[in-house]
Write a protein that holds these residues in place. Sequence first.
Motif, short mmCIF file in Angstrom:
data_model
loop_
_atom_site.label_atom_id
_atom_site.label_comp_id
_atom_site.label_asym_id
_atom_site.label_seq_id
_atom_site.Cartn_x
_atom_site.Cartn_y
_atom_site.Cartn_z
N ASP A 71 72.92 -18.32 40.98
CA ASP A 71 73.81 -18.71 42.09
C ASP A 71 74.12 -17.57 43.05
OD1 ASP A 71 75.81 -20.76 39.85
OD2 ASP A 71 73.97 -21.23 40.97
N TYR A 72 73.70 -16.36 42.70
CA TYR A 72 74.04 -15.21 43.52
C TYR A 72 72.81 -14.31 43.69
CZ TYR A 72 78.89 -16.45 42.67
OH TYR A 72 80.08 -17.11 42.61
N ALA A 73 72.79 -13.61 44.80
CA ALA A 73 71.75 -12.61 44.99
C ALA A 73 72.07 -11.38 44.14
CB ALA A 73 71.67 -12.21 46.47
N ILE A 74 71.04 -10.80 43.59
CA ILE A 74 71.17 -9.57 42.83
C ILE A 74 70.26 -8.52 43.46
CG2 ILE A 74 70.81 -8.44 40.60
CD1 ILE A 74 73.13 -10.35 40.52
N GLY A 75 70.79 -7.36 43.71
CA GLY A 75 70.01 -6.30 44.32
C GLY A 75 69.69 -5.18 43.33
N TRP A 76 68.54 -4.55 43.58
CA TRP A 76 68.17 -3.35 42.83
C TRP A 76 68.24 -2.15 43.75
CZ3 TRP A 76 67.37 -2.73 37.73
CH2 TRP A 76 67.15 -3.86 36.95
N PHE A 77 68.78 -1.08 43.20
CA PHE A 77 68.95 0.16 43.94
C PHE A 77 68.42 1.31 43.11
CE2 PHE A 77 71.86 -1.47 47.23
CZ PHE A 77 72.22 -2.68 46.65
N ARG A 78 68.15 2.43 43.74
CA ARG A 78 67.75 3.60 42.98
C ARG A 78 68.30 4.85 43.66
NH1 ARG A 78 61.17 3.82 44.01
NH2 ARG A 78 61.23 4.50 46.22
N ALA A 90 65.19 -3.65 46.41
CA ALA A 90 64.75 -5.02 46.18
C ALA A 90 65.94 -5.95 46.14
CB ALA A 90 63.96 -5.12 44.88
N CYS A 91 65.68 -7.19 46.49
CA CYS A 91 66.73 -8.21 46.46
C CYS A 91 66.14 -9.53 45.99
CB CYS A 91 67.35 -8.39 47.83
SG CYS A 91 68.63 -9.65 47.92
N LEU A 92 66.79 -10.12 45.00
CA LEU A 92 66.47 -11.48 44.60
C LEU A 92 67.58 -12.33 45.17
CD1 LEU A 92 64.57 -13.31 43.08
CD2 LEU A 92 65.88 -12.89 41.00
N ASP A 93 67.28 -12.99 46.26
CA ASP A 93 68.27 -13.67 47.06
C ASP A 93 68.52 -15.08 46.54
OD1 ASP A 93 68.64 -13.78 50.71
OD2 ASP A 93 70.08 -14.00 49.07
N ASP A 94 69.57 -15.71 47.09
CA ASP A 94 69.87 -17.08 46.69
C ASP A 94 69.36 -18.08 47.71
OD1 ASP A 94 73.40 -17.16 47.71
OD2 ASP A 94 71.58 -16.51 48.73
N SER A 95 68.57 -17.63 48.67
CA SER A 95 67.96 -18.52 49.66
C SER A 95 66.64 -17.92 50.10
CB SER A 95 68.90 -18.71 50.86
OG SER A 95 69.17 -17.48 51.48
N GLU A 96 65.80 -18.75 50.73
CA GLU A 96 64.48 -18.28 51.14
C GLU A 96 64.61 -17.12 52.10
OE1 GLU A 96 62.12 -21.46 52.60
OE2 GLU A 96 62.03 -22.47 50.65
N PRO A 97 63.71 -16.12 52.01
CA PRO A 97 62.47 -16.10 51.22
C PRO A 97 62.66 -15.66 49.77
CG PRO A 97 62.59 -14.14 52.56
CD PRO A 97 63.80 -14.95 52.90
#
Length: 128
Positions: free
Chosen positions: A31-38, A49-56
């Motif tokens: 249900d939510y976007a999760i981001g990766w950071f370094r 990186a981002c795994l978003d909750d909407s396209e794309p």
Amino acid sequence: QVQLVESGGGLAQPGGSLRLSCTVSGLAVEDYAIGWFRQAPGKEREGIACLDDSEPYTRFADSVEGRFAVSRDGIKNTVYLQMNSLKPEDTAVYSCATKCSLFQGITYFSRYYGMDYWGKGTPVTVSP
């Protein structure tokens, strides 16, 4: 209480692969976007990186585009960062968060729900 716990970091050789996990409690990763950071030693934190909750649905910084992938498992409530073709410059502490923030070229992308939760990070070292 929202918590994020990263795992899977370690030592990899150049050209190798690692898969990092971000296990979340307190909210559903579907249900939510999760981001990766370094954050590399001596450098500022970088959104990669981002795994978003909407396209794309997936977005990547130029530095990892084509080499990294993100996915999620709703049953395990976990988000993954698959890292391939690793380079020494990928050495950093990797963290996940309940937000996304990254540059794609000169375009800035951000996804923020008013929640600012972070994991403690997992270290990745890429070295021969």
